[in-house]
Design an enzyme around this catalytic site. Structure first.
Site: not given
Ligand code: TEU
Ligand code: CA
Length: 558
Positions: A26, A257, A30, A200, A22, A24, A329-330, A99
């Site tokens: 907030d 994905e 960013d 995605d 970050d 700024n 991130h998932d 993405d």
């Molecule tokens: O993820 C698709 C997906 O199948 C996963 O979301 C999975 O079902 C989930 O992580 C279980 O906890 C993509 C993105 O990577 C995710 O961040 C999004 O939430 C999702 O699509 C919807 O766009």
């Molecule tokens: Ca920021």
């Protein structure tokens, strides 16, 4: 695989902008934060940056719900900031990939708003609007984030389909007008200078238009919506059309994905003429998929994990390349997930990184992985932001688990483990922000942060730099990019080992995940040690002694 592609030898890095840096105050990361760290990433050896969504969004699913594909979220900055990022990346010979979230958009998107005002009009056909069946929704699908996939449309007897949250209506790919609008948008970004996309949830774009019910598989009487996805044919026609109208024209890099692919379809996806350049290899991550959710997720032992990686590598190399990840991130942090507790140390972290990054594939490093960030500790359910974590908690409670048990599972599996702010230094909020961060900072930031690792030549960060440098070194780049994957020492407990080899070179990667030391006779004499997480420099003899959590990379060429 005979043709070489510009992206084959690249090392990629995923940025989750909200949690990166970050600038700024907030509390939200960013684009200027990303720009200010390009030199840091360059020094790490990164060639390509995947930005998780930065488009305008209500952030119900943290940007994966897009309300305007042509605008940058104001939380992250402006289009001018984005253009600056592109230009600065280009100066450093780095690629930016976006993405691409095109299975669904946000319910705030203009298309959906127009569809709601005229539920039988042109825009309604951009989505799946269907009549209910006998007072029930059109089918019994459970969305990925819980509850029915069908949401009633006020003032009508219609429902709309959403595979994810109800604020993420699915786009109707059967509609050629909609497809064309998406293609125009994709080409607009490619014209701007992005060189590819991470795509995605793309397998979900093909629906069975009869929307048949499936056998209920949970106490809610619903059936997981992926059963429909897995059973329907024809996604390939959409993917082919997508590719021909967009990526092909630009020689773009694409990474899909893809879950729930049909048996035997891999070469259609990543072969010479595949729909995508590559897809992510989630095989190790899927091992902990529960039948119903996180609460009944199986625990994964070392042998299963190792065998899965080996099987996956052997299969993939017959078709193309996949993108290899430890985390994203998932997913929870890989160090906390794939390493036994005794190995959750700098040595273990380096070992896991080495085994992953030298696999045959395109390595994607997730922000913070290069310093060994770990899962955070969470005290109560309100601390989580993630929509999926909240749903999984609810499901666990409904299945009869106690609050403590449900929390224990969310702490282990939550997507927020990967989303806590990047730990830059030991200052308040780990130097991520001067304000209040949108998500809590991991309490271990004083021990694990970039600044202190910069000072320490033995740190995980310095090791990652050496590891990536080895992968890209003129001498070993060829074999580490294109060389075959050959498993080794498969009958040795707690050891994972493989060769990367071509007609001229052979490199052995060998790691001891066990508590006990391991002793192994080398099958091919070592010429040279290329990397060691114990700082060893002397070429080993016939017998290799590996301490617990020790990894070595050896040149064993003939
Ligand atoms: O993820 C698709 C997906 O199948 C996963 O979301 C999975 O079902 C989930 O992580 C279980 O906890 C993509 C993105 O990577 C995710 O961040 C999004 O939430 C999702 O699509 C919807 O766009
Ligand atoms: Ca920021």
């Amino acid at each position: 695989m005979n043709m070489t592609k510009w992206w084959h030898d690249k090392v990629a890095y995923q940025i989750y902008p909200k949690s990166f840096l970050d600038t700024n105050g907030d509390g939200i990361g960013d684009l200027q934060g990303v720009i200010s760290k390009l030199d840091y990433l360059k020094m790490l050896g990164i060639d390509m940056i995947w930005l998780s969504p930065v488009y305008q969004s209500p952030f119900v699913d943290e940007g994966y719900d897009i309300s305007d594909y042509y605008a940058i979220a104001e939380e992250f900055g402006s289009m001018a900031d984005f253009d600056e990022l592109l230009a600065e990346a280009k100066k450093r010979n780095m690629h930016i990939i976006m993405d691409l979230v095109i299975n669904h958009c946000s319910d705030r998107h203009e298309w959906f708003q127009k569809a709601l005002t005229d539920p039988y009009g042109e825009y309604a056909d951009y989505f799946y609007f269907r009549k209910g069946r006998n007072g029930n929704p059109p089918s019994n699908y459970r969305s990925y984030f819980g509850g029915s996939c069908w949401e009633p449309i006020p003032g009508t007897d219609l429902y709309y389909l959403h595979m994810f949250a109800k604020e993420q209506p699915d786009l109707n790919w059967e509609n050629p007008k909609l497809r064309q609008k998406l293609y125009d948008m994709i080409n607009w970004w490619l014209d701007k200078g992005v060189t590819g996309f991470r795509i995605d949830a793309i397998i979900n774009i093909k629906k069975n238009l009869d929307f048949p019910d499936f056998e209920p598989d949970g106490p809610d009487g619903l059936s997981s919506c992926w059963k429909m996805v897995e059973s329907v044919d024809g996604v390939g026609e959409f993917l082919d059309d997508l590719k021909r109208n967009t990526f092909d024209k630009y020689d773009a890099f694409t990474v899909g994905e893809v879950f729930n692919m049909k048996e035997g379809a891999l070469s259609d996806f990543i072969g010479e003429n595949g729909y995508f350049s590559t897809i992510f290899d989630f095989s190790a991550h899927c091992l902990s998929d529960g039948e119903h959710g996180w609460y009944d997720a199986p625990s994964v032992d070392f042998q299963t994990w190792r065998n899965t990686i080996i099987r996956s590598q052997l299969e993939i190399q017959e078709c193309g390349m996949e993108a290899t990840i430890i985390e994203n991130h998932d997913e929870p942090r890989g160090v906390s997930r794939f390493l036994p507790e005794y190995a959750q140390t700098p040595a273990g972290t380096k070992m896991l990184g080495t085994v992953n990054i030298l696999l045959r594939g395109i390595p994607f490093i997730y922000q913070g992985q290069e310093i060994g960030m770990q899962n955070a500790s969470w005290d109560n359910i309100e601390e989580f932001d993630d929509i999926s974590t909240k749903d999984q908690y609810r499901m666990a409670i409904e299945a009869g688990l106690t609050h403590e048990q449900a929390m224990e599972i969310c702490c282990r599996m939550s997507r927020d483990n990967a989303r806590t702010p990047v730990q830059w230094n030991d200052q308040p909020y780990a130097g991520f922000t001067t304000g209040t961060p949108w998500l809590k900072v991991n309490s271990n930031y004083k021990e694990i942060n970039v600044a202190c690792q910069e000072q320490d030549p033995d740190s995980v960060l310095h090791y990652y730099r050496r590891l990536i440098a080895l992968r890209k070194s003129p001498e070993y780049k060829g074999v580490l990019t294109y060389g075959r994957f050959v498993p080794a020492y498969e009958n040795t407990d707690f050891v994972i080992a493989y060769y990367r080899q071509d007609s001229k070179q052979r490199v052995l990667i060998i790691a001891n995940f066990g508590v006990e030391p391991a002793e192994l006779a080398l099958e091919y004499p070592a010429r040279r040690i290329l990397l060691s997480n114990q700082g060893l420099t002397e070429t080993p003899g016939q017998v290799l002694h590996l301490q617990s959590c020790e990894v070595m990379v050896l040149d064993c060429s003939d």
